[in-house]
Design a protein around this motif. Structure first.
Motif, PDB file in Angstrom:
ATOM      1  N   PHE A   1     -11.170  12.014 -14.583  1.00 31.18           N
ATOM      2  CA  PHE A   1     -10.736  12.352 -15.937  1.00 31.18           C
ATOM      3  C   PHE A   1     -10.439  11.103 -16.762  1.00 31.18           C
ATOM      4  CE2 PHE A   1      -9.096  16.345 -13.676  1.00 31.18           C
ATOM      5  CZ  PHE A   1     -10.319  16.966 -13.812  1.00 31.18           C
ATOM      6  N   ALA A   2      -9.971  10.053 -16.113  1.00 36.63           N
ATOM      7  CA  ALA A   2      -9.765   8.788 -16.828  1.00 36.63           C
ATOM      8  C   ALA A   2     -11.099   8.191 -17.245  1.00 36.63           C
ATOM      9  CB  ALA A   2      -8.998   7.808 -15.948  1.00 36.63           C
ATOM     10  N   THR A   3     -12.078   8.248 -16.349  1.00 33.97           N
ATOM     11  CA  THR A   3     -13.406   7.716 -16.655  1.00 33.97           C
ATOM     12  C   THR A   3     -14.044   8.450 -17.822  1.00 33.97           C
ATOM     13  OG1 THR A   3     -13.803   6.991 -14.380  1.00 33.97           O
ATOM     14  CG2 THR A   3     -15.744   7.401 -15.748  1.00 33.97           C
ATOM     15  N   LEU A   4     -14.004   9.786 -17.765  1.00 31.84           N
ATOM     16  CA  LEU A   4     -14.722  10.579 -18.759  1.00 31.84           C
ATOM     17  C   LEU A   4     -13.946  10.765 -20.052  1.00 31.84           C
ATOM     18  CD1 LEU A   4     -16.272  13.300 -16.410  1.00 31.84           C
ATOM     19  CD2 LEU A   4     -17.315  11.195 -17.271  1.00 31.84           C
ATOM     20  N   GLY A   5     -12.625  10.667 -19.986  1.00 31.32           N
ATOM     21  CA  GLY A   5     -11.823  10.847 -21.187  1.00 31.32           C
ATOM     22  C   GLY A   5     -12.161   9.849 -22.273  1.00 31.32           C
TER      23      GLY A   5
ATOM     24  N   LEU B   1      -5.384  16.999 -14.759  1.00 37.01           N
ATOM     25  CA  LEU B   1      -5.783  17.096 -16.160  1.00 37.01           C
ATOM     26  C   LEU B   1      -4.617  16.762 -17.093  1.00 37.01           C
ATOM     27  CD1 LEU B   1      -7.895  20.360 -15.896  1.00 37.01           C
ATOM     28  CD2 LEU B   1      -8.782  18.163 -16.690  1.00 37.01           C
ATOM     29  N   GLU B   2      -3.441  17.291 -16.793  1.00 37.75           N
ATOM     30  CA  GLU B   2      -2.286  17.060 -17.657  1.00 37.75           C
ATOM     31  C   GLU B   2      -1.825  15.614 -17.616  1.00 37.75           C
ATOM     32  OE1 GLU B   2       0.469  19.998 -16.267  1.00 37.75           O
ATOM     33  OE2 GLU B   2      -0.274  21.531 -17.676  1.00 37.75           O
TER      34      GLU B   2
ATOM     35  N   ALA C   1      -9.880  20.608 -21.565  1.00 35.82           N
ATOM     36  CA  ALA C   1      -8.864  19.588 -21.833  1.00 35.82           C
ATOM     37  C   ALA C   1      -9.184  18.862 -23.128  1.00 35.82           C
ATOM     38  CB  ALA C   1      -8.801  18.587 -20.674  1.00 35.82           C
ATOM     39  N   ARG C   2      -8.177  18.693 -23.959  1.00 34.92           N
ATOM     40  CA  ARG C   2      -8.327  18.035 -25.250  1.00 34.92           C
ATOM     41  C   ARG C   2      -7.243  16.980 -25.445  1.00 34.92           C
ATOM     42  NH1 ARG C   2      -9.716  23.372 -25.726  1.00 34.92           N
ATOM     43  NH2 ARG C   2     -11.637  23.840 -26.867  1.00 34.92           N
ATOM     44  N   ARG C   3      -7.476  16.084 -26.402  1.00 36.70           N
ATOM     45  CA  ARG C   3      -6.528  15.051 -26.794  1.00 36.70           C
ATOM     46  C   ARG C   3      -6.186  14.132 -25.626  1.00 36.70           C
ATOM     47  NH1 ARG C   3      -1.596  18.121 -28.790  1.00 36.70           N
ATOM     48  NH2 ARG C   3      -0.857  15.999 -29.276  1.00 36.70           N
TER      49      ARG C   3
END
Length: 227
Positions: free
Chosen positions: A143-147, A201-202, A221-223
């Motif tokens: 999630f860090a990579t793709l965020g 995710l959070e 997941a947003r923001r």
């Protein structure tokens, strides 16, 4: 190449849609492709640029060619070059007229700079359960990579098969497939639980929604959080 990526040979890709999308999704994971996963894939598609991660046969993007009619770019990212070429060809044959980029990349590694902040939407369908490690470890990394690929108003969404935890009750077929796939290294989800996914995710996003259909978690997941 990791076993979870190596299994997608050109021969196996011909069988994937039948074995996974028709049989397993309905009977083992109890999350039907046509009535649940395809509409969910369509729901959050961006209008300018979309990134699909872990592309498989390209089934979902090809089924979305009409929905992607106004989307200028679709970028496909995968560790397996056979899946990339298959998905790209299938999307083009389905009638998509925008640009298609293929990125041969490991999702645990930082994305190229030119992908940062580019996408309205990032999808990862049936990727997480194929990755090695626990959700506590792999979730935050992915999630860090793709965020960082998202625009400020973008959405990261996807689906993953869970292995255990409250609400996750595998049937006879599911238990046997889980055991076989985890033993062979095709899956790495024996200990993946819903709460661990939600927490991962959070830890990276301000706005998170997760629901369970059968033994499959559907998440949005947003923001993305900074820092």
């Amino acid at each position: 190449m990791d076993p979870s990526a190596r299994v997608y040979s050109r021969f196996n890709l011909r069988l994937y849609d039948l074995v996974v999308l028709v049989i397993s999704n309905k009977w083992a994971w109890r999350c039907p492709t046509s009535s649940t996963l395809v509409p969910f894939f369509h729901k959050d598609l961006g209008e300018r640029a979309h990134l699909d991660v872990g592309v498989g046969t390209g089934y979902y993007t090809a089924k979305s060619a009409h929905n992607l009619a106004k989307t200028e770019n679709v970028t496909l990212l995968d560790l397996n070059e056979a899946t990339l070429s298959t998905a790209s060809s299938r999307l083009r044959q389905a009638g998509y007229r925008g640009t298609i980029d293929e990125i041969h990349h490991n999702v645990f590694h930082p994305l190229p700079d030119h992908l940062h902040g580019k996408f309205d939407s990032v999808s990862l369908f049936y990727l997480l359960h194929c990755l090695p490690g626990s959700m506590v470890d792999k979730g935050p990394k992915v999630f860090a990579t793709l965020g960082v690929a998202l625009r400020p108003d973008g959405v990261l969404y996807g689906a993953t098969i869970l292995g255990r935890g409250p609400g996750v009750a595998h049937n006879w077929l599911g238990r046997r497939l889980m055991g076989l796939y985890n033993k062979k290294g095709i899956f790495g989800n024996a200990d993946d639980a819903l709460d661990d996914l939600k927490n991962a995710l959070e830890g990276r996003f301000e706005d998170v929604e997760v629901k369970l259909v059968g033994v499959v978690a559907l998440f949005e997941a947003r923001r993305p959080k900074t820092g």
